[in-house]
Design a protein around this motif. Structure first.
Motif, mmCIF file in Angstrom:
data_model
loop_
_atom_site.group_PDB
_atom_site.id
_atom_site.type_symbol
_atom_site.label_atom_id
_atom_site.label_comp_id
_atom_site.label_asym_id
_atom_site.label_seq_id
_atom_site.Cartn_x
_atom_site.Cartn_y
_atom_site.Cartn_z
ATOM 1 N N SER B 173 0.811 -1.231 0.000
ATOM 2 C CA SER B 173 0.000 0.000 0.000
ATOM 3 C C SER B 173 0.836 1.269 0.000
ATOM 4 C CB SER B 173 -0.944 0.023 1.205
ATOM 5 O OG SER B 173 -0.235 0.225 2.411
ATOM 6 N N SER B 174 2.093 1.168 0.387
ATOM 7 C CA SER B 174 2.921 2.377 0.434
ATOM 8 C C SER B 174 3.943 2.418 -0.692
ATOM 9 C CB SER B 174 3.593 2.519 1.802
ATOM 10 O OG SER B 174 4.249 1.335 2.175
ATOM 11 N N ILE B 176 4.890 3.863 -4.070
ATOM 12 C CA ILE B 176 4.464 5.098 -4.733
ATOM 13 C C ILE B 176 5.367 5.372 -5.927
ATOM 14 C CG2 ILE B 176 3.381 6.205 -2.732
ATOM 15 C CD1 ILE B 176 6.030 7.577 -2.141
ATOM 16 N N ILE B 180 6.354 11.590 -5.811
ATOM 17 C CA ILE B 180 5.449 11.723 -4.658
ATOM 18 C C ILE B 180 6.333 11.890 -3.423
ATOM 19 C CG2 ILE B 180 3.675 10.587 -3.240
ATOM 20 C CD1 ILE B 180 2.606 11.127 -5.994
ATOM 21 N N PRO B 181 6.187 13.007 -2.696
ATOM 22 C CA PRO B 181 7.053 13.197 -1.526
ATOM 23 C C PRO B 181 6.641 12.294 -0.358
ATOM 24 C CG PRO B 181 5.508 15.009 -1.730
ATOM 25 C CD PRO B 181 5.282 14.127 -2.922
ATOM 26 N N VAL B 182 7.574 12.123 0.562
ATOM 27 C CA VAL B 182 7.379 11.214 1.694
ATOM 28 C C VAL B 182 7.660 11.979 2.980
ATOM 29 C CG1 VAL B 182 8.420 9.205 2.830
ATOM 30 C CG2 VAL B 182 8.027 9.176 0.359
ATOM 31 N N HIS B 183 6.823 11.778 3.979
ATOM 32 C CA HIS B 183 7.089 12.408 5.270
ATOM 33 C C HIS B 183 8.085 11.583 6.091
ATOM 34 C CE1 HIS B 183 4.171 15.684 5.326
ATOM 35 N NE2 HIS B 183 3.359 14.888 4.645
ATOM 36 N N PRO B 185 9.109 9.572 8.951
ATOM 37 C CA PRO B 185 8.223 8.817 9.843
ATOM 38 C C PRO B 185 8.554 9.036 11.315
ATOM 39 C CG PRO B 185 9.900 7.358 8.978
ATOM 40 C CD PRO B 185 10.118 8.698 8.309
ATOM 41 N N GLN B 186 7.521 8.842 12.140
ATOM 42 C CA GLN B 186 7.743 8.808 13.583
ATOM 43 C C GLN B 186 7.624 7.365 14.082
ATOM 44 O OE1 GLN B 186 6.683 12.409 15.853
ATOM 45 N NE2 GLN B 186 4.776 12.256 14.681
ATOM 46 N N LEU B 260 7.605 -1.215 10.551
ATOM 47 C CA LEU B 260 7.366 0.230 10.414
ATOM 48 C C LEU B 260 8.596 0.972 9.896
ATOM 49 C CD1 LEU B 260 5.308 1.029 13.643
ATOM 50 C CD2 LEU B 260 4.467 0.373 11.383
ATOM 51 N N ALA B 261 9.755 0.372 10.041
ATOM 52 C CA ALA B 261 10.986 0.997 9.551
ATOM 53 C C ALA B 261 11.022 1.071 8.034
ATOM 54 C CB ALA B 261 12.196 0.205 10.041
ATOM 55 N N ASN B 263 7.717 0.298 5.984
ATOM 56 C CA ASN B 263 6.434 0.359 5.272
ATOM 57 C C ASN B 263 5.832 1.759 5.186
ATOM 58 O OD1 ASN B 263 5.180 0.741 7.745
ATOM 59 N ND2 ASN B 263 4.432 -1.363 7.917
ATOM 60 N N PHE B 264 6.592 2.792 5.541
ATOM 61 C CA PHE B 264 6.063 4.148 5.358
ATOM 62 C C PHE B 264 6.171 4.594 3.899
ATOM 63 C CE2 PHE B 264 10.113 6.509 5.201
ATOM 64 C CZ PHE B 264 10.973 5.584 5.759
ATOM 65 N N TYR B 424 4.874 14.611 9.396
ATOM 66 C CA TYR B 424 3.484 14.984 9.090
ATOM 67 C C TYR B 424 2.841 15.704 10.270
ATOM 68 C CZ TYR B 424 -1.539 14.173 8.359
ATOM 69 O OH TYR B 424 -2.902 14.311 8.230
ATOM 70 N N LYS B 426 -0.975 17.337 11.343
ATOM 71 C CA LYS B 426 -2.377 17.339 10.931
ATOM 72 C C LYS B 426 -2.855 18.751 10.657
ATOM 73 C CE LYS B 426 -6.610 14.884 11.645
ATOM 74 N NZ LYS B 426 -7.347 13.922 12.419
#
Lengths: 426, 426
Positions: B173-174, B176, B180-183, B185-186, B260-261, B263-264, B424, B426
């Motif tokens: 799903s991630s 891209i 497309i820019p990427v934030h 991650p936290q 998570l390291a 899949n962002f 990111y 909100k």
């Protein structure tokens, strides 16, 4: 909007057995092939399957904003994308249509012939097209058992385990519905004391007793889901057997995790029971042993009291229930899992499937895998018929069942039943 | 069937720059949005994008068995399902249409207006809907570097590494497309010497220089793919940047691997260069250090000589090339990867994506990640403009490029370019 479909006193005009998993309070969703070879989305009351595509065409969902073909699909993904409000409207409406006080369909023989099927007339399919499949590792009993066997009996849990719902990505393409048989996989294995692997059939094929939840479109790339909102994005749950080949796993999994040991097959029950239907069975998760980071802290009861059991049925012989566990044992609940999964901005979509990880309970008869039940093969599990098992034999069928029960209402999942065939031969 | 599209002496009537990645011998496949907001499958010659949906409607593919809407889709999956013979027929036909000797489209202004676009008029999309994404770990230099840093300098490779192309499942799903820019991650990180993790932005965001191949429908559940047939199921390749957060990875990855390291986000170049187009650039893989099991043994040259480079471009400043590597360094080739992936019967489908793993070469200037280039941050990498880098800074753009060159024909991949945005909000 109230979940009127859950009304515990409602009775239906469909004939149902007393102990069915699918009373009118359940109303799960699935996909099936009809006797006319048409694929449709449906639900089930008792042992009657209901064609929602036909119901919709006949006007029974009037007033609910649904596209014309929403149920005439080979997966629930688009319906799930419509969101929780729509799921609830549809489920409430289905409860009304089949309420014993409602004559509209009950007294229309022509419509009944189009809409209703016996279970023998249909063939259940995979209910969703799974975009991504994630498997968590959220039972503290399972993690402890595995850690004791393979690492350090005194420090069974790894340092990160109490701080996060540890997970890994699985393979979507080998997720199959109940009743599809699976071949014993072949692969590389290392015999103890050797340094060259050998190739051959896995000798340690195992089930894993799990449940899995199915999501709707939840977030865009980059956007975390706050834990308080997580349940808005959970459509429902299925039973899940995460087939595992322990010998292949042991040799391959360091450092990047399980791969061929798992991706040969994962089996799911075909009816998705909605989170709405499970509402009456909410219960607290186990109390955290260590303080959890704020993004994983939640309020209220976020787990569900779901009785689970696993049976092994040797070919042509009676089955034996080898484990009884419960979904409520999960140390990390679904809201925590979804909040963790997206904290880095990972997008979650309609039809994604999130496995719980093996659900072991605190007692040896509640362990969720043969690895634990037979304690690495040291204590074979005696069957009523067909000898004993350390792991799963060729032609054994593994059956997982699950249900909730409270105040006389039973909401069940049916079963996921899978036969293990011998190694594939061309 | 001969790959006439590869004819090295063919010239095209489309104007192209001398050093383009996309001469008429390339003919890659992609998906783009046109100036009329229509999504279509296309190809590219020089800096001209070609609408294959329009070409097909105008009758240019007559005689090739294609459904009417095969190119009027938002992904290449169905076309890829048509199989290698069809890909080859279509690519050969495109070469003929744009051959400088062929007047049919060249002299039809009305058709040209419908079919041809400048790059400014189109917006590239993800070329396939990725069902499953697997990432291998197939560069011996990368595995050795990482093993030296984090495990044992004298036993850098784990015991299984020389026996199998180690791999894990990633997140579809991630994935891209370029641009497309990427934030940033936290997530959870463990400070050295502490035993409680902290939460916050990753401080060690890294690229991984990879390539990925895209498959067609290859096998049914249970059926392995013999290594000699593996290439029949490979449609083509893209450049692949497998974004990684090293601090998150270190804390989470034992025992189930990276989650998570990674899949962002993973970024790919938008044009799929076919395996057919790469045929002239075949080369041998490195010689096996240990004997490999029979299912991994192959005949002939199964690797490809593809020059790769990575550049870092700080915002508003000039880029610096920080690594030059080559796809041919991969110890395990694509045929071995696919044979291994399916040896247990795991099904591979159209649109699945298989990453090579970080492609490091033998010299320090050929390493495929900042982790290796800066050696865990001990040796910052000096940029021409914008200071030095241990890892990637906010607002840096990372660009991967790749091309083959032989006998005056250059087949390139264009680039995958991705900007790292701040965390990111909100």
């Amino acid at each position: 909007m109230p979940i009127t479909a859950n009304n515990p006193t409602r009775k239906t005009w469909i004939k149902t057995r007393a102990k069915t998993d699918f009373p009118i309070q359940n109303i799960p969703f699935g996909v099936f092939l009809t006797r006319d070879d048409i694929i449709t989305i449906g639900t089930r009351i008792g042992d009657t399957a209901i064609d929602l595509g036909a119901l919709h065409q006949l006007g029974y969902f009037e007033g609910i904003p649904l596209t014309d073909d929403i149920f005439l699909q080979d997966s629930l993904n688009d319906f799930i994308s419509d969101g929780k409000k729509t799921w609830r409207l549809v489920r409430n409406r289905i409860a009304e249509i089949f309420d014993e006080e409602n004559d509209r369909l009950k007294n229309n023989e022509e419509h009944r012939k189009i809409v209703l099927f016996t279970l023998e007339e249909i063939e259940m399919q995979l209910p969703v097209s799974v975009g991504d499949y994630t498997d968590f590792y959220s039972s503290i009993e399972h993690a402890t058992n595995v850690g004791q066997m393979f690492r350090d009996p005194d420090n069974a849990l790894l340092p990160n385990w109490l701080h996060m719902p540890v997970a890994y990505h699985g393979r979507s393409s080998s997720i199959i519905p109940s009743d599809i048989p699976v071949h014993r996989p072949q692969g590389q294995k290392l015999v103890n004391g050797e340094d060259q692997p050998i190739f051959g059939p896995s000798r340690l094929v195992d089930f894993e007793l799990e449940m899995a939840f199915i999501t709707t479109d939840a977030n865009l790339l980059g956007e975390p889901i706050p834990i308080a909102e997580a349940e808005d994005y959970i459509f429902g749950l299925v039973l899940f057997n995460d087939w595992s080949a322990r010998d292949i796993q042991k040799w391959e999994y360091v450092p990047l995790g399980p791969f061929l040991a798992k991706n040969f097959a994962s089996s799911i029950s075909p009816w998705i029971v909605t989170l709405d239907a499970l509402e009456p069975y909410r219960t607290a998760s186990p109390k955290p042993i260590k303080e959890q980071l704020p993004y994983l802290q939640y309020k209220g009861a976020k787990s569900f009291d779901i009785n689970l059991e696993v049976a092994i049925k040797p070919e042509n012989l009676k089955e034996t229930v080898v484990s009884k566990s419960n979904f409520k044992h999960m140390y990390w609940n679904m809201s925590q899992q979804l909040a963790h999964h997206t904290i880095n901005g990972c997008p979650v979509n309609s039809g994604d499937l999130m496995g719980s990880g093996t659900i072991s309970g605190p007692t040896p008869d509640s362990y969720g895998s043969m690895l634990e039940l037979s304690w690495r093969g040291e204590k074979p599990v005696q069957l009523k018929e067909g000898g004993s098992r350390k792991f799963i034999d060729d032609n054994d069928t593994v059956i997982i069942r699950g249900h909730c029960e409270k105040n006389g209402v039973r909401i069940g999942f049916g079963e996921v039943s899978t036969k293990l065939l011998p190694v594939y031969k061309k």
